[in-house]
Design a protein around this motif. Structure first.
Motif, PDB file in Angstrom:
ATOM      1  N   MET A  33       8.292   8.103 -12.872  1.00 26.73           N
ATOM      2  CA  MET A  33       8.336   7.813 -11.399  1.00 26.73           C
ATOM      3  C   MET A  33       9.653   8.595 -11.065  1.00 26.73           C
ATOM      4  SD  MET A  33       6.935   4.034 -10.871  1.00 26.73           S
ATOM      5  CE  MET A  33       6.265   4.095  -9.368  1.00 26.73           C
ATOM      6  N   ARG A  34      10.741   8.546 -11.647  1.00 22.68           N
ATOM      7  CA  ARG A  34      11.735   9.270 -11.041  1.00 22.68           C
ATOM      8  C   ARG A  34      11.684  10.646 -10.959  1.00 22.68           C
ATOM      9  NH1 ARG A  34      14.551   4.980 -13.694  1.00 22.68           N
ATOM     10  NH2 ARG A  34      14.574   6.413 -15.919  1.00 22.68           N
ATOM     11  N   ALA A  35      10.799  11.428 -12.132  1.00 18.70           N
ATOM     12  CA  ALA A  35      10.537  12.469 -12.230  1.00 18.70           C
ATOM     13  C   ALA A  35       9.496  13.068 -11.059  1.00 18.70           C
ATOM     14  CB  ALA A  35      10.293  13.135 -13.501  1.00 18.70           C
ATOM     15  N   GLY A  36       8.867  12.079 -10.375  1.00 19.09           N
ATOM     16  CA  GLY A  36       7.708  12.641  -9.625  1.00 19.09           C
ATOM     17  C   GLY A  36       6.203  12.801 -10.125  1.00 19.09           C
ATOM     18  N   GLU A  37       6.508  12.487 -11.428  1.00 22.85           N
ATOM     19  CA  GLU A  37       5.204  12.550 -12.092  1.00 22.85           C
ATOM     20  C   GLU A  37       3.916  11.411 -11.908  1.00 22.85           C
ATOM     21  OE1 GLU A  37       6.052  13.174 -16.356  1.00 22.85           O
ATOM     22  OE2 GLU A  37       7.509  14.654 -15.835  1.00 22.85           O
ATOM     23  N   ILE A  38       4.599  10.277 -11.510  1.00 22.53           N
ATOM     24  CA  ILE A  38       3.730   9.087 -10.955  1.00 22.53           C
ATOM     25  C   ILE A  38       4.233   8.900  -9.608  1.00 22.53           C
ATOM     26  CG2 ILE A  38       3.325   6.862 -11.279  1.00 22.53           C
ATOM     27  CD1 ILE A  38       3.985   6.805 -14.260  1.00 22.53           C
ATOM     28  N   THR A  39       3.059   8.986  -8.979  1.00 20.15           N
ATOM     29  CA  THR A  39       3.254   8.717  -7.289  1.00 20.15           C
ATOM     30  C   THR A  39       2.267   7.353  -6.967  1.00 20.15           C
ATOM     31  OG1 THR A  39       1.350  10.253  -6.844  1.00 20.15           O
ATOM     32  CG2 THR A  39       3.687  11.236  -7.038  1.00 20.15           C
ATOM     33  N   SER A  40       3.075   7.105  -5.760  1.00 17.48           N
ATOM     34  CA  SER A  40       2.077   5.763  -5.310  1.00 17.48           C
ATOM     35  C   SER A  40       1.955   6.001  -3.785  1.00 17.48           C
ATOM     36  CB  SER A  40       2.928   4.711  -5.581  1.00 17.48           C
ATOM     37  OG  SER A  40       4.131   4.512  -5.142  1.00 17.48           O
ATOM     38  N   ARG A  41       0.853   5.269  -3.340  1.00 15.00           N
ATOM     39  CA  ARG A  41       0.497   5.005  -2.174  1.00 15.00           C
ATOM     40  C   ARG A  41      -0.097   3.660  -1.869  1.00 15.00           C
ATOM     41  NH1 ARG A  41      -3.554   9.517  -0.593  1.00 15.00           N
ATOM     42  NH2 ARG A  41      -3.881   8.194   1.394  1.00 15.00           N
ATOM     43  N   CYS A  42       0.094   3.279  -0.571  1.00 18.83           N
ATOM     44  CA  CYS A  42      -0.214   1.829  -0.030  1.00 18.83           C
ATOM     45  C   CYS A  42      -1.164   2.008   1.097  1.00 18.83           C
ATOM     46  CB  CYS A  42       0.995   0.928   0.133  1.00 18.83           C
ATOM     47  SG  CYS A  42       0.541  -0.434   0.834  1.00 18.83           S
ATOM     48  N   ALA A  43      -2.000   1.182   1.181  1.00 16.18           N
ATOM     49  CA  ALA A  43      -2.956   1.335   2.305  1.00 16.18           C
ATOM     50  C   ALA A  43      -3.231   0.024   2.727  1.00 16.18           C
ATOM     51  CB  ALA A  43      -4.482   2.005   1.937  1.00 16.18           C
ATOM     52  N   THR A  44      -3.197  -0.422   4.135  1.00 17.14           N
ATOM     53  CA  THR A  44      -3.436  -1.706   4.677  1.00 17.14           C
ATOM     54  C   THR A  44      -4.955  -1.677   5.070  1.00 17.14           C
ATOM     55  OG1 THR A  44      -0.994  -1.484   5.407  1.00 17.14           O
ATOM     56  CG2 THR A  44      -2.502  -3.349   6.440  1.00 17.14           C
ATOM     57  N   GLY A  45      -5.306  -2.710   4.713  1.00 16.47           N
ATOM     58  CA  GLY A  45      -6.653  -3.217   5.182  1.00 16.47           C
ATOM     59  C   GLY A  45      -6.974  -3.488   6.559  1.00 16.47           C
ATOM     60  N   ILE A  46      -8.273  -3.220   7.101  1.00 16.74           N
ATOM     61  CA  ILE A  46      -8.395  -3.303   8.386  1.00 16.74           C
ATOM     62  C   ILE A  46      -9.746  -4.041   8.610  1.00 16.74           C
ATOM     63  CG2 ILE A  46      -6.942  -1.490   9.471  1.00 16.74           C
ATOM     64  CD1 ILE A  46      -9.546   0.055   9.754  1.00 16.74           C
ATOM     65  N   GLY A  47     -10.001  -4.925   9.618  1.00 16.90           N
ATOM     66  CA  GLY A  47     -11.374  -5.439   9.960  1.00 16.90           C
ATOM     67  C   GLY A  47     -11.503  -6.534   8.823  1.00 16.90           C
ATOM     68  N   GLU A  48     -12.510  -6.595   8.018  1.00 16.11           N
ATOM     69  CA  GLU A  48     -12.806  -7.474   7.041  1.00 16.11           C
ATOM     70  C   GLU A  48     -11.851  -7.409   6.108  1.00 16.11           C
ATOM     71  OE1 GLU A  48     -16.223  -5.962   4.243  1.00 16.11           O
ATOM     72  OE2 GLU A  48     -16.988  -6.583   6.261  1.00 16.11           O
ATOM     73  N   ARG A  52      -5.313  -7.663   3.197  1.00 21.21           N
ATOM     74  CA  ARG A  52      -5.099  -7.115   1.963  1.00 21.21           C
ATOM     75  C   ARG A  52      -4.638  -5.545   1.848  1.00 21.21           C
ATOM     76  NH1 ARG A  52     -11.398  -8.586  -0.374  1.00 21.21           N
ATOM     77  NH2 ARG A  52     -11.182 -10.578   0.055  1.00 21.21           N
ATOM     78  N   PHE A  53      -4.259  -5.362   0.560  1.00 23.06           N
ATOM     79  CA  PHE A  53      -3.447  -3.931   0.640  1.00 23.06           C
ATOM     80  C   PHE A  53      -3.985  -3.260  -0.415  1.00 23.06           C
ATOM     81  CE2 PHE A  53      -0.870  -7.133   2.811  1.00 23.06           C
ATOM     82  CZ  PHE A  53      -0.507  -6.069   3.794  1.00 23.06           C
ATOM     83  N   GLN A  54      -4.256  -1.870  -0.705  1.00 22.99           N
ATOM     84  CA  GLN A  54      -4.395  -1.005  -1.845  1.00 22.99           C
ATOM     85  C   GLN A  54      -3.255  -0.350  -2.253  1.00 22.99           C
ATOM     86  OE1 GLN A  54      -8.530   1.194  -2.126  1.00 22.99           O
ATOM     87  NE2 GLN A  54      -6.982   2.877  -2.080  1.00 22.99           N
TER      88      GLN A  54
END
Length: 92
Positions: A33-48, A52-54
């Motif tokens: 993660m520090r080296a940027g080899e593992i990256t992450s994203r967060c998406a916020t649920g809408i509607g139904e 929830r979050f992905q």
């Protein structure tokens, strides 16, 4: 104990959960993660999916996807490998 904690709208994911998905150890996850080899994203649920979050973690050709609620409870997790999605299961 939850693998995901939420504090002031920010998510912290237990490195052991990510390590298990990518066949690494905890130190390996942190280093990548520090080296940027593992990256992450967060998406916020809408509607139904509101409330929830992905959370998605990418490493090499794989992606770990966690669906969590606002308290950090993991509702489901899945793994995508080179564009092929596979649901791992839901957690109670």
């Amino acid at each position: 104990m939850s693998h995901v904690t939420v504090n002031a709208g920010e998510f912290t994911v237990d490195a052991n959960l990510i390590a298990a998905a990518f066949a690494l150890d905890q130190a390996g996850v942190q280093a990548r993660m520090r080296a940027g080899e593992i990256t992450s994203r967060c998406a916020t649920g809408i509607g139904e999916d509101e409330g929830r979050f992905q959370l998605t973690f990418h490493y090499q050709t794989r992606a770990l996807r966690l669906i969590v609620d606002a308290s950090g409870r993991v509702l489901s997790k899945g793994m995508e490998v080179r564009g092929n999605r596979r649901r791992v299961g839901a957690e109670a």
